[in-house]
Design an enzyme around this catalytic site. Structure first.
Site, short mmCIF file in Angstrom:
data_model
loop_
_atom_site.label_atom_id
_atom_site.label_comp_id
_atom_site.label_asym_id
_atom_site.label_seq_id
_atom_site.Cartn_x
_atom_site.Cartn_y
_atom_site.Cartn_z
N ALA A 67 -9.52 -39.87 -31.34
CA ALA A 67 -9.89 -38.50 -31.69
C ALA A 67 -10.38 -37.81 -30.43
O ALA A 67 -10.84 -38.47 -29.48
CB ALA A 67 -10.98 -38.53 -32.76
N GLY A 110 -8.93 -43.47 -33.20
CA GLY A 110 -8.05 -42.82 -34.18
C GLY A 110 -6.57 -43.09 -33.89
O GLY A 110 -5.74 -43.08 -34.80
N GLU A 113 -5.91 -46.29 -35.43
CA GLU A 113 -5.95 -46.07 -36.89
C GLU A 113 -4.68 -45.36 -37.37
O GLU A 113 -4.17 -45.65 -38.46
CB GLU A 113 -7.21 -45.29 -37.26
CG GLU A 113 -8.46 -46.15 -37.04
CD GLU A 113 -9.76 -45.38 -37.17
OE1 GLU A 113 -10.68 -45.87 -37.81
OE2 GLU A 113 -9.87 -44.26 -36.62
N GLU A 133 -14.88 -46.99 -30.39
CA GLU A 133 -15.86 -45.99 -30.80
C GLU A 133 -17.30 -46.42 -30.50
O GLU A 133 -18.18 -45.62 -30.26
CB GLU A 133 -15.72 -45.69 -32.30
CG GLU A 133 -14.43 -44.96 -32.69
CD GLU A 133 -13.28 -45.89 -33.04
OE1 GLU A 133 -13.30 -47.08 -32.63
OE2 GLU A 133 -12.35 -45.41 -33.71
N1 DAK Z 1 -10.71 -37.46 -26.20
C1 DAK Z 1 -10.62 -36.45 -25.31
N2 DAK Z 1 -10.07 -36.59 -24.09
C2 DAK Z 1 -9.60 -37.78 -23.74
C3 DAK Z 1 -9.68 -38.91 -24.62
C4 DAK Z 1 -10.25 -38.71 -25.92
N3 DAK Z 1 -10.31 -39.66 -26.85
N4 DAK Z 1 -9.13 -39.97 -23.98
C5 DAK Z 1 -8.74 -39.54 -22.78
N5 DAK Z 1 -9.02 -38.24 -22.62
C6 DAK Z 1 -8.77 -37.38 -21.47
C7 DAK Z 1 -9.81 -37.65 -20.37
O1 DAK Z 1 -10.98 -36.91 -20.60
C8 DAK Z 1 -9.06 -37.17 -19.14
O2 DAK Z 1 -9.07 -35.76 -19.13
P1 DAK Z 1 -9.49 -34.95 -17.77
O3 DAK Z 1 -10.80 -35.50 -17.37
O4 DAK Z 1 -8.39 -35.32 -16.79
O5 DAK Z 1 -9.50 -33.52 -18.18
C9 DAK Z 1 -7.62 -37.60 -19.44
O6 DAK Z 1 -7.53 -37.74 -20.86
C10 DAK Z 1 -7.26 -38.93 -18.80
O7 DAK Z 1 -8.29 -39.87 -19.12
P2 DAK Z 1 -9.02 -40.77 -18.00
O8 DAK Z 1 -9.18 -40.04 -16.74
O9 DAK Z 1 -10.25 -41.31 -18.65
O10 DAK Z 1 -7.92 -41.90 -17.80
P3 DAK Z 1 -8.10 -43.46 -17.50
O11 DAK Z 1 -6.71 -43.97 -17.29
O12 DAK Z 1 -9.13 -43.69 -16.45
O13 DAK Z 1 -8.68 -44.08 -18.87
C11 DAK Z 1 -8.77 -44.38 -21.28
C12 DAK Z 1 -7.91 -44.03 -20.04
C13 DAK Z 1 -7.90 -44.13 -22.48
C14 DAK Z 1 -9.16 -45.86 -21.21
C15 DAK Z 1 -10.05 -43.50 -21.26
O14 DAK Z 1 -9.67 -42.15 -21.15
C16 DAK Z 1 -10.86 -43.65 -22.50
O15 DAK Z 1 -11.65 -44.59 -22.64
N6 DAK Z 1 -10.71 -42.70 -23.44
C17 DAK Z 1 -11.51 -42.68 -24.65
C18 DAK Z 1 -11.08 -43.71 -25.63
C19 DAK Z 1 -11.95 -43.70 -26.87
O16 DAK Z 1 -13.18 -43.88 -26.80
N7 DAK Z 1 -11.33 -43.47 -28.02
C20 DAK Z 1 -12.03 -43.40 -29.31
C21 DAK Z 1 -12.45 -41.98 -29.55
S1 DAK Z 1 -13.36 -41.79 -31.08
C22 DAK Z 1 -12.23 -39.58 -38.37
C23 DAK Z 1 -10.98 -39.99 -37.98
C24 DAK Z 1 -10.83 -40.59 -36.72
C25 DAK Z 1 -11.89 -40.72 -35.85
C26 DAK Z 1 -13.11 -40.25 -36.24
C27 DAK Z 1 -13.30 -39.69 -37.49
N8 DAK Z 1 -12.44 -39.01 -39.68
C28 DAK Z 1 -11.32 -38.96 -40.60
C29 DAK Z 1 -13.68 -38.45 -40.01
C30 DAK Z 1 -11.64 -41.30 -34.57
C31 DAK Z 1 -12.57 -41.40 -33.61
C32 DAK Z 1 -12.15 -41.79 -32.27
O17 DAK Z 1 -11.01 -42.08 -32.01
#
Ligand code: DAK
Length: 259
Positions: A67, A110, A113, A133
Site C-alpha cells: 500500500a 498489500g 496480499e 508492515e
Molecule cells: N509506498 C509508497 N512508496 C513506495 C513504497 C510504498 N509501499 N515502496 C516503495 N516506494 C517508493 C519509494 O518511496 C521510492 O520513491 P522516491 O523516494 O524515489 O520518490 C521508490 O518507490 C523506490 O523505492 P526505494 O528507493 O526505497 O527502492 P529500494 O530498491 O531501495 O527498496 C523496497 C525497495 C521495496 C525494499 C523499499 O522501497 C521498501 O521497503 N518499500 C516499502 C515496503 C513496505 O513496507 N510495504 C508494506 C507497506 S504497508 C489494507 C489493505 C492493504 C494494506 C493495508 C490496509 N486495508 C484493506 C485496510 C497494506 C499495507 C501495506 O502494504
C-alpha cells in the site's frame, strides 16, 4: 474506461485479459486510486464473455511494494474506517473468473496480499514476497495474517509477519505460495500460457470449480463437500458438459461456448 495507474489489454491472448499495474517510479505502490482501478477493471472483465481468465502483473522490478505508505502515513483510524478499503479488496476477492498473478521483483505487504487474492501465481527468479508492515509499526490488513498462514503454515507466516523477512521465489515455491518459477524474460508469457490453458476449458465449469476450491478456505469439510456436490450436479445442466463428454467419446477437441 480510462485508467491512470493500470494498463488493460482485454485480449492479450484468446479469451485472456491482462491488467498491468503501472506506477513504476513508486514500485507500483497501491494507492487508493490504483486499487479502485483494479476493482473497476476486474468488474468489466468479469462481465465480458470474451474473457475467460485474467492475468495481473507489474513490471520486472516490482509487482507491487505494498500500500502507498506516503498516502497512509497521516491517516487516523477514523480516516481509515471511512475510506473503507475493504470494500475494494472484497470486490476483487469476488471476481468469478480465474486470476493469475505474474510476479517479478517485489511483492510486499498489500502487493503480497494482492498476489494471494489471485488463484495461481507464476514468478520470475527475482521475485521476493514479504509482509513487512511490522517495520512501519503496523501489521497486514488485507488478509496477510490469514491467507499467508494457510498458504505457508504457521511458523513461516509468523516469521514473515513478525520479522518482516522477505522470502525468495524458491522459498515461496517450496512453501506452496506460488505455482512456478521461470526466468525473468519468461514470467509474463508463462502466466499468459497458464491463463490460456484455463481459458480453453468450459468457463462455467471453471467458475464453479474456482468457487468450490475457495469454499475450502471458508468452511469445514462436510459443508464444503455439499457445496462441491451442488456445483457438480449443476454442471450437468450446461451445454458445455454435453459438448465436453461428447467430444471425448467422438475423439475430438471440445468447443466450449460457456452455455
Ligand atoms: N509506498 C509508497 N512508496 C513506495 C513504497 C510504498 N509501499 N515502496 C516503495 N516506494 C517508493 C519509494 O518511496 C521510492 O520513491 P522516491 O523516494 O524515489 O520518490 C521508490 O518507490 C523506490 O523505492 P526505494 O528507493 O526505497 O527502492 P529500494 O530498491 O531501495 O527498496 C523496497 C525497495 C521495496 C525494499 C523499499 O522501497 C521498501 O521497503 N518499500 C516499502 C515496503 C513496505 O513496507 N510495504 C508494506 C507497506 S504497508 C489494507 C489493505 C492493504 C494494506 C493495508 C490496509 N486495508 C484493506 C485496510 C497494506 C499495507 C501495506 O502494504
Amino acid at each position: 474506461m480510462a485508467y491512470e495507474f493500470i494498463l488493460v489489454e482485454p485480449q492479450v491472448a484468446p479469451y485472456v485479459a491482462l491488467i498491468r499495474l503501472n506506477r513504476p517510479k513508486e514500485y507500483n505502490a497501491l494507492n487508493l486510486q490504483l486499487m479502485g482501478e483494479i476493482r473497476d477493471a476486474l468488474s468489466v472483465l468479469d462481465n465480458d464473455d470474451a474473457v475467460r481468465a485474467i492475468v495481473i502483473t507489474g513490471n520486472e522490478k516490482a509487482f507491487a511494494a505494498g500500500a502507498d505508505i506516503k498516502q497512509m502515513a497521516g491517516k487516523s483510524a477514523v480516516d481509515m474506517l471511512k475510506i473503507d478499503q475493504f470494500s475494494t479488496w472484497d470486490a476483487i476477492r469476488r471476481t468469478k473468473k480465474p486470476l493469475i498473478a505474474a510476479v517479478s521483483g517485489f511483492a510486499l505487504g498489500g502487493g503480497c496480499e494482492l498476489v494471494m487474492h489471485c488463484d495461481m501465481v507464476v514468478a520470475s527468479e527475482t521475485a521476493q514476497f514479504g509482509q513487512p508492515e511490522i517495520n512501519i509499526g503496523v501489521m497486514p490488513g488485507a488478509g496477510g495474517t490469514q491467507r499467508l498462514t494457510k498458504a505457508v503454515g504457521k511458523v513461516r507466516a509468523m516469521e514473515m509477519v513478525l520479522t518482516g523477512r522477505f522470502i525468495s521465489a524458491e522459498e515461496a515455491k517450496d512453501a506452496g505460495l506460488i505455482n512456478k518459477i521461470v526466468p525473468v524474460a519468461l514470467y509474463l508469457d508463462e502466466a499468459i500460457k497458464m491463463a490460456s490453458a484455463v481459458a480453453e476449458k468450459s468457463p462455467i465449469a471453471v467458475q464453479l470449480a474456482k468457487e468450490s476450491v475457495l469454499k475450502a478456505f471458508d468452511t469445514h469439510l462436510q459443508e464444503g463437500l455439499y457445496f462441491e456436490r451442488k456445483n457438480f450436479y449443476m454442471l450437468f445442466a450446461t451445454e458445455d458438459q454435453k459438448e465436453g463428454m461428447n467430444a471425448f467419446v467422438e475423439k475430438r477437441k471440445p468447443d466450449f461456448k460457456g452455455q
